[in-house]
Structure formats: structure tokens, C-alpha cells
Write a protein that holds these residues in place. Structure first.
Motif, PDB file in Angstrom:
ATOM      1  N   THR A   3      78.599  43.128 112.415  1.00 26.78           N
ATOM      2  CA  THR A   3      79.986  43.153 112.856  1.00 26.78           C
ATOM      3  C   THR A   3      80.752  44.119 111.969  1.00 26.78           C
ATOM      4  N   LEU A   4      81.547  44.983 112.589  1.00 25.46           N
ATOM      5  CA  LEU A   4      82.350  45.931 111.821  1.00 25.46           C
ATOM      6  C   LEU A   4      83.675  45.302 111.459  1.00 25.46           C
ATOM      7  N   PRO A   5      84.253  45.668 110.326  1.00 25.79           N
ATOM      8  CA  PRO A   5      83.784  46.701 109.400  1.00 25.79           C
ATOM      9  C   PRO A   5      82.682  46.191 108.477  1.00 25.79           C
ATOM     10  N   ILE A   6      81.875  47.148 108.006  1.00 24.68           N
ATOM     11  CA  ILE A   6      80.927  46.864 106.927  1.00 24.68           C
ATOM     12  C   ILE A   6      81.224  47.838 105.806  1.00 24.68           C
ATOM     13  N   ARG A   7      80.926  47.421 104.565  1.00 27.40           N
ATOM     14  CA  ARG A   7      81.256  48.222 103.387  1.00 27.40           C
ATOM     15  C   ARG A   7      80.020  48.509 102.552  1.00 27.40           C
ATOM     16  N   ASP A   8      80.103  49.610 101.823  1.00 26.12           N
ATOM     17  CA  ASP A   8      79.058  49.910 100.849  1.00 26.12           C
ATOM     18  C   ASP A   8      79.533  49.491  99.465  1.00 26.12           C
ATOM     19  N   ASP A  42      59.646  54.998 116.702  1.00 24.14           N
ATOM     20  CA  ASP A  42      60.536  53.854 116.476  1.00 24.14           C
ATOM     21  C   ASP A  42      61.001  53.706 115.031  1.00 24.14           C
ATOM     22  N   ALA A  43      61.014  54.805 114.305  1.00 24.23           N
ATOM     23  CA  ALA A  43      61.544  54.799 112.937  1.00 24.23           C
ATOM     24  C   ALA A  43      62.553  55.944 112.805  1.00 24.23           C
ATOM     25  N   VAL A  44      63.446  55.791 111.844  1.00 25.48           N
ATOM     26  CA  VAL A  44      64.516  56.757 111.603  1.00 25.48           C
ATOM     27  C   VAL A  44      64.251  57.476 110.287  1.00 25.48           C
ATOM     28  N   LEU A  45      64.452  58.782 110.298  1.00 27.08           N
ATOM     29  CA  LEU A  45      64.282  59.579 109.088  1.00 27.08           C
ATOM     30  C   LEU A  45      65.465  59.368 108.145  1.00 27.08           C
ATOM     31  N   MET A  46      65.161  58.924 106.937  1.00 27.35           N
ATOM     32  CA  MET A  46      66.170  58.790 105.886  1.00 27.35           C
ATOM     33  C   MET A  46      65.762  59.706 104.742  1.00 27.35           C
ATOM     34  N   MET A  47      66.757  60.354 104.138  1.00 26.05           N
ATOM     35  CA  MET A  47      66.493  61.214 102.986  1.00 26.05           C
ATOM     36  C   MET A  47      67.105  60.578 101.745  1.00 26.05           C
ATOM     37  N   PHE A  48      66.461  60.804 100.615  1.00 23.87           N
ATOM     38  CA  PHE A  48      67.004  60.284  99.363  1.00 23.87           C
ATOM     39  C   PHE A  48      67.885  61.361  98.753  1.00 23.87           C
ATOM     40  N   ASP A  49      69.203  61.100  98.732  1.00 23.09           N
ATOM     41  CA  ASP A  49      70.185  62.068  98.258  1.00 23.09           C
ATOM     42  C   ASP A  49      70.222  62.092  96.736  1.00 23.09           C
ATOM     43  N   ARG A  50      70.072  63.282  96.191  1.00 21.78           N
ATOM     44  CA  ARG A  50      70.036  63.469  94.738  1.00 21.78           C
ATOM     45  C   ARG A  50      71.306  62.969  94.055  1.00 21.78           C
ATOM     46  N   TRP A  51      72.474  63.275  94.624  1.00 25.36           N
ATOM     47  CA  TRP A  51      73.729  62.968  93.936  1.00 25.36           C
ATOM     48  C   TRP A  51      74.182  61.527  94.150  1.00 25.36           C
ATOM     49  N   ARG A  52      74.022  61.012  95.351  1.00 20.40           N
ATOM     50  CA  ARG A  52      74.450  59.629  95.609  1.00 20.40           C
ATOM     51  C   ARG A  52      73.368  58.614  95.264  1.00 20.40           C
ATOM     52  N   ARG A  53      72.146  59.103  95.009  1.00 22.55           N
ATOM     53  CA  ARG A  53      71.019  58.249  94.593  1.00 22.55           C
ATOM     54  C   ARG A  53      70.783  57.122  95.595  1.00 22.55           C
ATOM     55  N   GLN A  54      70.765  57.505  96.882  1.00 22.79           N
ATOM     56  CA  GLN A  54      70.517  56.515  97.921  1.00 22.79           C
ATOM     57  C   GLN A  54      69.855  57.164  99.129  1.00 22.79           C
ATOM     58  N   TRP A  55      69.226  56.328  99.945  1.00 21.16           N
ATOM     59  CA  TRP A  55      68.649  56.770 101.214  1.00 21.16           C
ATOM     60  C   TRP A  55      69.774  56.855 102.225  1.00 21.16           C
ATOM     61  N   PRO A 136      65.065  45.159 107.014  1.00 19.55           N
ATOM     62  CA  PRO A 136      66.303  44.988 106.233  1.00 19.55           C
ATOM     63  C   PRO A 136      66.654  46.258 105.463  1.00 19.55           C
ATOM     64  N   VAL A 137      67.916  46.368 105.137  1.00 16.64           N
ATOM     65  CA  VAL A 137      68.416  47.508 104.370  1.00 16.64           C
ATOM     66  C   VAL A 137      68.175  47.231 102.892  1.00 16.64           C
ATOM     67  N   SER A 138      67.510  48.155 102.216  1.00 14.05           N
ATOM     68  CA  SER A 138      67.246  47.987 100.782  1.00 14.05           C
ATOM     69  C   SER A 138      68.509  48.285  99.989  1.00 14.05           C
ATOM     70  N   GLU A 139      68.511  47.869  98.736  1.00 19.59           N
ATOM     71  CA  GLU A 139      69.690  48.064  97.883  1.00 19.59           C
ATOM     72  C   GLU A 139      69.991  49.534  97.637  1.00 19.59           C
ATOM     73  N   ASP A 140      68.972  50.392  97.747  1.00 22.25           N
ATOM     74  CA  ASP A 140      69.205  51.815  97.497  1.00 22.25           C
ATOM     75  C   ASP A 140      69.351  52.618  98.792  1.00 22.25           C
ATOM     76  N   MET A 141      69.730  51.931  99.884  1.00 22.66           N
ATOM     77  CA  MET A 141      69.990  52.598 101.156  1.00 22.66           C
ATOM     78  C   MET A 141      71.456  52.409 101.524  1.00 22.66           C
ATOM     79  N   ALA A 146      72.620  53.118 107.681  1.00 17.10           N
ATOM     80  CA  ALA A 146      71.648  52.252 108.338  1.00 17.10           C
ATOM     81  C   ALA A 146      72.249  51.637 109.602  1.00 17.10           C
ATOM     82  N   GLU A 147      73.497  51.214 109.540  1.00 22.93           N
ATOM     83  CA  GLU A 147      74.143  50.627 110.710  1.00 22.93           C
ATOM     84  C   GLU A 147      74.339  51.671 111.806  1.00 22.93           C
ATOM     85  N   ILE A 148      74.703  52.882 111.427  1.00 23.43           N
ATOM     86  CA  ILE A 148      74.824  53.959 112.416  1.00 23.43           C
ATOM     87  C   ILE A 148      73.474  54.200 113.080  1.00 23.43           C
ATOM     88  N   ALA A 149      72.412  54.275 112.284  1.00 29.59           N
ATOM     89  CA  ALA A 149      71.069  54.495 112.832  1.00 29.59           C
ATOM     90  C   ALA A 149      70.705  53.381 113.813  1.00 29.59           C
TER      91      ALA A 149
END
Length: 158
Positions: A3-8, A42-55, A136-141, A146-149
Motif C-alpha cells: 500500500t502506498l506510500p512506502i518509504r526507504d 520472471d526476474a528483474v535486473l537490479m544493479m548495485f549502485d556504488r554511491w547509494r550502496r544498494q540494489w 522479499p526485499v533485502s535490507e540492501d535493496m 522493488a515496489e516499482i518493479a
């Protein structure tokens, strides 16, 4: 779907996600960035961002003179090495961001790949993973990405 909104963890919030026609972007001058949901098996490509340190999803800021689609194509190529694919417009996502405080709309594109591409790490994308949206969404994602995907994967492809 959540349910929106969701926060990081930084307090940024995904407040709206709506399937729209790409033509609606023309009058929306406040669309400063694009994201791309790349799917394969059936999987989504996620990249690990160097600066934000997250998928997170590939994508980024529009450059002067670019359309939202041109931004998506450029960012996908720069961050993953994926080129020569046809993107389909999927949706508009609305965020309330904290640094600086602002509301922002992002254009969301999608592409389904028949084969797993060769991916290129770089100074921004340190690694890649194929994430099944049912997992499930990991702590470093990014929970927002993830919700958009998830929402893009559940909406009909056009």
C-alpha cells in the motif's frame, strides 16, 4: 503489492504509481528522470549502485534536451551495457524526496529480454542480480525500486 506510500531508510516515499500513456509526459515538465524495469525469466535486473550502496533499477537523471525515453535508453546502456533494445513505456511514479525536499515524477520503461544479456560493471554499477519480484526485499535493496518493479511486472505489457 504494498500500500502506498512506502518509504526507504532516508525517508523518501513512493506516493503514487500510475499506468499512463507516454504522450502524457509531454506536458509533464517535472519528469527529470527515467527508470527501466528489465525482465528475463520472471526476474528483474537490479544493479548495485556504488554511491547509494544498494540494489536498484537502472536509470537516472535527464540531460538537457533529452526526452524521458532517450534518458532511459542512455542510462540503461551506460549502467548495464544493454543496448539496441526496444523499451515500452510502462508508468509514471511519483515520489516525495528528502534531500532536497521535493515532489518528483519519474518515467518508468520496461523491456523483456528473451536471453540473459552480457552485463558490464562500471564505476556506478558494481554488480548485478536477477531478482524475482515474489522474493522479499533485502535490507540492501531499494524498497521503492522493488515496489516499482513489482507493479510493472504485474501490469499488462503493451
Amino acid at each position: 503489492m504494498a500500500t502506498l506510500p512506502i518509504r526507504d531508510n532516508a525517508g523518501n516515499a513512493l506516493v503514487d504509481f500510475r499506468v499512463a500513456d507516454e504522450q502524457e509526459l509531454n506536458p509533464l515538465a517535472a519528469v527529470p528522470a527515467s527508470l527501466v524495469v528489465v525482465t528475463h525469466d520472471d526476474a528483474v535486473l537490479m544493479m548495485f549502485d556504488r554511491w547509494r550502496r544498494q540494489w536498484e533499477l537502472p536509470g537516472g537523471q535527464r540531460e538537457p534536451g533529452e526526452t524521458a525515453r532517450q534518458t532511459a535508453v542512455r542510462e540503461l546502456r551506460e549502467e548495464t551495457g544493454i543496448d539496441d533494445v526496444t523499451l515500452t513505456f510502462a508508468a509514471v511514479a511519483e515520489f516525495v524526496l528528502t534531500k532536497p525536499v521535493r515532489r518528483e515524477l519519474l518515467a518508468i520503461y520496461r523491456v523483456r529480454l528473451p536471453v540473459s544479456p552480457s552485463l558490464t560493471t562500471n564505476d556506478e554499477a558494481l554488480d548485478f542480480q536477477w531478482w524475482p519480484p515474489a522474493r522479499p526485499v533485502s535490507e540492501d535493496m531499494s524498497p521503492l525500486d522493488a515496489e516499482i518493479a513489482r507493479r510493472v511486472c504485474q501490469s499488462p505489457a503493451t
